[in-house]
Design an enzyme around this catalytic site. Structure first.
Site, PDB file in Angstrom:
ATOM      1  CE  LYS A  35      -0.343   0.002   5.018  1.00 35.50           C
ATOM      2  NZ  LYS A  35      -1.004  -0.698   6.130  1.00 35.50           N
ATOM      3  NE  ARG A 131      -6.849   1.323  11.622  1.00 37.46           N
ATOM      4  CZ  ARG A 131      -5.662   1.121  11.058  1.00 37.46           C
ATOM      5  NH1 ARG A 131      -4.772   2.094  11.013  1.00 37.46           N
ATOM      6  NH2 ARG A 131      -5.364  -0.034  10.526  1.00 37.46           N
ATOM      7  CE1 TYR A 259      13.693  31.491   5.521  1.00 35.00           C
ATOM      8  CE2 TYR A 259      13.998  29.144   5.043  1.00 35.00           C
ATOM      9  CZ  TYR A 259      13.776  30.448   4.614  1.00 35.00           C
ATOM     10  OH  TYR A 259      13.651  30.704   3.287  1.00 35.00           O
TER      11      TYR A 259
HETATM   12  C1  LIG Z   1      -0.293  -1.832   6.667  1.00 38.05           C
HETATM   13  C2  LIG Z   1      -0.974  -3.028   7.137  1.00 38.05           C
HETATM   14  C3  LIG Z   1      -0.251  -4.176   7.497  1.00 38.05           C
HETATM   15  C4  LIG Z   1       1.265  -4.226   7.528  1.00 38.05           C
HETATM   16  O1  LIG Z   1       1.727  -3.810   8.776  1.00 38.05           O
HETATM   17  P1  LIG Z   1       3.305  -3.666   9.047  1.00 38.05           P
HETATM   18  O2  LIG Z   1       3.377  -3.194  10.440  1.00 38.05           O
HETATM   19  O3  LIG Z   1       3.817  -2.657   8.067  1.00 38.05           O
HETATM   20  O4  LIG Z   1       3.885  -5.017   8.844  1.00 38.05           O
HETATM   21  C5  LIG Z   1      -0.973  -5.306   7.849  1.00 38.05           C
HETATM   22  N1  LIG Z   1      -2.323  -5.297   7.857  1.00 38.05           N
HETATM   23  C6  LIG Z   1      -3.035  -4.212   7.531  1.00 38.05           C
HETATM   24  C7  LIG Z   1      -4.519  -4.264   7.576  1.00 38.05           C
HETATM   25  C8  LIG Z   1      -2.390  -3.055   7.165  1.00 38.05           C
HETATM   26  O5  LIG Z   1      -3.107  -1.972   6.835  1.00 38.05           O
END
Ligand SMILES: *Cc1c(COP(=O)(O)O)cnc(C)c1O
Length: 376
Positions: A35, A131, A259
């Protein structure tokens, strides 16, 4: 000349990390999570790096369809499922696995004709993350409706941990043990496969990993486990962000740099200006003292990060000057160390790599067409 900032994506490191995952996963299969554009590495590069995973999991339907076009013929899982019924038609056409987390998604599946028994679904249960997903007492009803839908073939129950990275599992308000026990009760009642393990669960030597792990961060060379280095697990960083020194300044006592004059010299100091800034994805929140490598030597950020430059301490690197190589994170400098000095996590830094940054790849040992030949 283009700007000197460059991201190197180490396809070979991704393959090494997959091998580590395979060795630890034992009999469990695993999804490589790609993702967020492969956690910032590029979804197509991630596909080539993760060619030996059992499947790829992501959120973006268009990216999933692109992976199919490129020849990925192993499973693909949409981690948030589909958002409207035309997406579902595309999912049927491209043989995608879908997470189902809401009644609306079940209704879509019931209404949209697909091939008989052609759709594999992951029923998402909310065991405390709060969630997405069905509450444990709603899950049996959701399972029954999916079971009755003519297009549905296999159902896996899944949940996602709120505190998988916590080293003392019972400490947090929502413990892994509590979440696991709810999922296990449902999977046992349904007699179906289960999916719960993320990277942290796999790396912590959990007592069991379920049927399908879902692995993200570790495959990009990070752990998320407090105090545990990726190198302890033989994981290699999949991204190196590098740049060059493009200017040098000498500060006298009392002079400041950048800055807001955040850094004021308390002794004479030589400063290098790096041709990379927050426009490239380097965090503006990086404090004075954030580690950075110049010609392979670890030094520190001094002064506020600007849009297209960073100022670093060269006082102990007398040979460094204009043209010296700078590593912002990656090989030689774990991204977690940088993130810790910028009030964030390595994942956010990786995903925040800006599209404008030039990307080079380390050459994989196998070509893409060889990689995608799954016939043997
Ligand atoms: C992103 C995600 C993962 C992967 O988790 P990591 O900590 O990056 O291994 C697994 N399951 C779901 C539903 C996710 O959204």
């Amino acid at each position: 000349m283009p700007r000197p900032t460059e991201a190197t994506i180490h396809i070979d490191a991704m393959r090494q990390n997959i091998a580590v995952a395979r060795a630890r996963a034992g009999a469990s299969k695993f999804w490589a999570v790609v993702k967020a554009n492969g956690y910032g590495h590029g979804v197509e590069r991630a596909m080539r790096g993760f060619v030996d995973a059992d499947g790829l999991a992501l959120n973006d339907l268009n990216a999933a369809l692109r992976l199919r076009e490129l020849g990925w013929n192993k499973p693909i899982l949409l981690l948030q499922g589909v958002f409207e019924s035309c997406d579902l038609e595309a999912a049927f056409a491209s043989n995608l696995h879908l997470v189902v987390h809401s009644i609306e998604q079940i209704e879509m599946i019931e209404k949209t004709p697909g091939g008989p028994a052609s759709l594999d679904v992951y029923l998402k249960v909310n065991t405390g993350m709060n969630r997405l997903g069905f509450l444990p007492d709603q899950a049996p009803g959701a399972f029954a409706r999916l079971r009755a839908a003519t297009s549905v073939r296999n159902i896996v129950v899944m949940t996602h941990f709120a505190n998988s990275f916590a080293l003392a599992p019972e400490a947090p308000a929502v413990s892994v043990t509590h979440q696991r026990s709810q999922l296990d009760a449902l999977a046992n009642a349904f007699g179906c496969q289960r999916s719960f393990a993320d990277s942290a669960t796999l790396l912590k030597n959990a007592d069991s990993l379920g049927d399908w792990c879902r692995l993200g961060v570790m495959l990009y060379g990070m752990t998320m486990l407090p105090g545990r280095k990726a190198s302890e697990f033989d994981l290699l960083p999949a991204m190196t962000l590098s740049s060059k020194i493009i200017g040098v300044q000498h500060l006298a006592v009392g002079d400041s740099v950048g800055y807001g004059s955040r850094f004021v010299a308390s002794e004479p100091i030589r400063i290098g200006i790096v041709g990379c800034g927050y426009t490239d994805g380097y965090p503006r929140s990086a404090d004075d003292g954030t580690p950075i490598l110049v010609d392979g030597v670890k030094t520190r950020v001094v002064g506020r990060v600007s849009m297209d430059s960073i100022t670093v301490d060269l006082s102990r690197i007398p040979d460094a000057g204009v043209g010296s190589n700078v590593t912002l994170w990656g090989r030689g400098l774990p991204i977690e160390e940088v993130a810790a000095c910028a009030q964030t996590i390595g994942c956010e830094l990786m995903c925040g790599l800006r599209p404008g940054v030039r990307v080079v790849e380390t050459l994989p040992e196998r070509t893409l067409s060889e990689s995608l030949d799954f016939s043997n």
